[in-house]
Design a protein around this motif. Structure first.
Motif, PDB file in Angstrom:
ATOM      1  N   GLY A  37       0.821  -1.203   0.000  1.00 11.53           N
ATOM      2  CA  GLY A  37       0.000   0.000   0.000  1.00 11.53           C
ATOM      3  C   GLY A  37       0.856   1.254   0.000  1.00 11.53           C
ATOM      4  N   THR A  38       0.399   2.293  -0.679  1.00  6.23           N
ATOM      5  CA  THR A  38       1.154   3.545  -0.746  1.00  6.23           C
ATOM      6  C   THR A  38       1.284   4.208   0.616  1.00  6.23           C
ATOM      7  OG1 THR A  38      -0.878   4.724  -1.309  1.00  6.23           O
ATOM      8  CG2 THR A  38       0.534   4.019  -3.151  1.00  6.23           C
ATOM      9  N   GLU A  39       0.387   3.873   1.546  1.00  2.08           N
ATOM     10  CA  GLU A  39       0.445   4.454   2.892  1.00  2.08           C
ATOM     11  C   GLU A  39       0.854   3.426   3.942  1.00  2.08           C
ATOM     12  OE1 GLU A  39      -3.315   6.301   3.646  1.00  2.08           O
ATOM     13  OE2 GLU A  39      -2.980   7.847   2.145  1.00  2.08           O
ATOM     14  N   ASP A  40       1.454   2.334   3.504  1.00  5.03           N
ATOM     15  CA  ASP A  40       1.839   1.261   4.425  1.00  5.03           C
ATOM     16  C   ASP A  40       3.239   1.512   4.965  1.00  5.03           C
ATOM     17  OD1 ASP A  40       1.573  -1.005   5.898  1.00  5.03           O
ATOM     18  OD2 ASP A  40       1.385  -2.368   4.197  1.00  5.03           O
ATOM     19  N   ASP A  41       3.395   2.672   5.588  1.00 10.00           N
ATOM     20  CA  ASP A  41       4.706   3.033   6.118  1.00 10.00           C
ATOM     21  C   ASP A  41       4.638   3.371   7.602  1.00 10.00           C
ATOM     22  OD1 ASP A  41       3.330   5.342   5.688  1.00 10.00           O
ATOM     23  OD2 ASP A  41       4.933   6.392   4.664  1.00 10.00           O
ATOM     24  N   CYS A  42       3.918   2.520   8.343  1.00 13.34           N
ATOM     25  CA  CYS A  42       3.792   2.694   9.794  1.00 13.34           C
ATOM     26  C   CYS A  42       4.677   1.674  10.514  1.00 13.34           C
ATOM     27  CB  CYS A  42       2.345   2.483  10.228  1.00 13.34           C
ATOM     28  SG  CYS A  42       1.159   3.533   9.372  1.00 13.34           S
ATOM     29  N   GLY A  91      14.102  -2.781   7.266  1.00  8.36           N
ATOM     30  CA  GLY A  91      13.416  -1.537   6.920  1.00  8.36           C
ATOM     31  C   GLY A  91      12.463  -1.167   8.040  1.00  8.36           C
ATOM     32  N   TRP A  92      12.192   0.130   8.150  1.00 10.58           N
ATOM     33  CA  TRP A  92      11.351   0.614   9.244  1.00 10.58           C
ATOM     34  C   TRP A  92       9.863   0.336   9.046  1.00 10.58           C
ATOM     35  CZ3 TRP A  92      13.103   1.766  13.809  1.00 10.58           C
ATOM     36  CH2 TRP A  92      14.407   2.194  13.949  1.00 10.58           C
ATOM     37  N   SER A  93       9.450   0.113   7.815  1.00  6.53           N
ATOM     38  CA  SER A  93       8.028  -0.094   7.537  1.00  6.53           C
ATOM     39  C   SER A  93       7.871  -1.135   6.438  1.00  6.53           C
ATOM     40  CB  SER A  93       7.376   1.222   7.093  1.00  6.53           C
ATOM     41  OG  SER A  93       7.880   1.615   5.830  1.00  6.53           O
ATOM     42  N   ARG A  94       6.626  -1.594   6.228  1.00  3.41           N
ATOM     43  CA  ARG A  94       6.391  -2.559   5.153  1.00  3.41           C
ATOM     44  C   ARG A  94       6.794  -1.979   3.807  1.00  3.41           C
ATOM     45  NH1 ARG A  94       1.912  -3.290   7.986  1.00  3.41           N
ATOM     46  NH2 ARG A  94       1.775  -5.243   9.088  1.00  3.41           N
ATOM     47  N   ALA A  95       6.445  -0.724   3.565  1.00  5.40           N
ATOM     48  CA  ALA A  95       6.770  -0.108   2.270  1.00  5.40           C
ATOM     49  C   ALA A  95       8.278  -0.079   2.047  1.00  5.40           C
ATOM     50  CB  ALA A  95       6.179   1.294   2.186  1.00  5.40           C
ATOM     51  N   GLN A  96       9.035   0.239   3.097  1.00  5.92           N
ATOM     52  CA  GLN A  96      10.491   0.275   2.946  1.00  5.92           C
ATOM     53  C   GLN A  96      11.048  -1.134   2.760  1.00  5.92           C
ATOM     54  OE1 GLN A  96      12.954   1.533   6.290  1.00  5.92           O
ATOM     55  NE2 GLN A  96      14.234   2.684   4.867  1.00  5.92           N
ATOM     56  N   ARG A  97      10.522  -2.109   3.492  1.00  2.34           N
ATOM     57  CA  ARG A  97      10.987  -3.488   3.341  1.00  2.34           C
ATOM     58  C   ARG A  97      10.671  -4.011   1.940  1.00  2.34           C
ATOM     59  NH1 ARG A  97       8.941  -5.651   9.225  1.00  2.34           N
ATOM     60  NH2 ARG A  97      10.296  -4.256  10.392  1.00  2.34           N
ATOM     61  N   GLY A 126      -3.635   3.045  -0.135  1.00  2.00           N
ATOM     62  CA  GLY A 126      -4.078   2.646   1.193  1.00  2.00           C
ATOM     63  C   GLY A 126      -2.955   2.084   2.035  1.00  2.00           C
ATOM     64  N   GLN A 127      -3.362   1.567   3.205  1.00  2.00           N
ATOM     65  CA  GLN A 127      -2.433   0.964   4.150  1.00  2.00           C
ATOM     66  C   GLN A 127      -2.491  -0.546   4.030  1.00  2.00           C
ATOM     67  OE1 GLN A 127      -3.528   3.750   7.649  1.00  2.00           O
ATOM     68  NE2 GLN A 127      -1.765   2.592   8.342  1.00  2.00           N
TER      69      GLN A 127
END
Length: 149
Positions: A37-42, A91-97, A126-127
């Motif tokens: 997701g484009t916002e999956d960086d939590c 990576g710090w978030s799913r998007a980074q990983r 989304g997330q």
């Protein structure tokens, strides 16, 4: 067979050099779609060292969830992404990983097999949202649906 202590099928592959090499050779020929997701960086487990973007905070900013909206507990922090060095080094978030893994695959196949491997990948708006993912055009097309979602 999957056992509670681990995945036996993985052990069968990695313990035999010839089987592992063949698995590496076969992977680029497989139909795989890497999606995030484009916002999956939590990363709600590591709030002391990672500043979560606004979309990670719910219930008027009182709770952080890195699996929202698929799993949510009102007024509670729900974190599965971070919390350990092993996780965060990827990576710090799913998007980074996700981005790091795609880069790793490209580098690995270029360096070890001389293949210009470009992973099939896409994002959805989304997330951590399975419904949004399954409604995305790229995912639906990959799954064989050619209608409008």
């Amino acid at each position: 067979m999957v056992e509670a202590s681990g995945y036996i099928y993985v052990q069968r592959i990695v313990s035999d050099a010839a089987v592992l090499s063949q698995a590496y050779d076969d992977f680029p020929t497989k139909e795989v779609l890497f999606v995030v997701g484009t916002e999956d960086d939590c990363n709600c487990d590591d709030q002391d060292v990672y500043k979560n973007p606004d979309q990670c905070w719910h219930e008027f900013g009182f709770s952080c969830s890195d699996v929202y909206p698929d799993y949510y507990v009102p007024f509670a922090t729900v974190g599965v992404v971070g919390g350990s060095c092993k996780k965060n080094i990827q990576g710090w978030s799913r998007a980074q990983r996700w981005a790091n893994y795609l880069s790793h695959l490209q580098d690995f196949y270029n360096r070890t097999r001389g293949i210009n491997y470009v992973p099939n990948h896409c994002t959805y708006s989304g997330q951590h949202d399975k419904e949004a993912m399954l409604k995305s055009h790229h995912v639906r097309s990959f799954l064989g649906f050619h209608d409008e979602a």
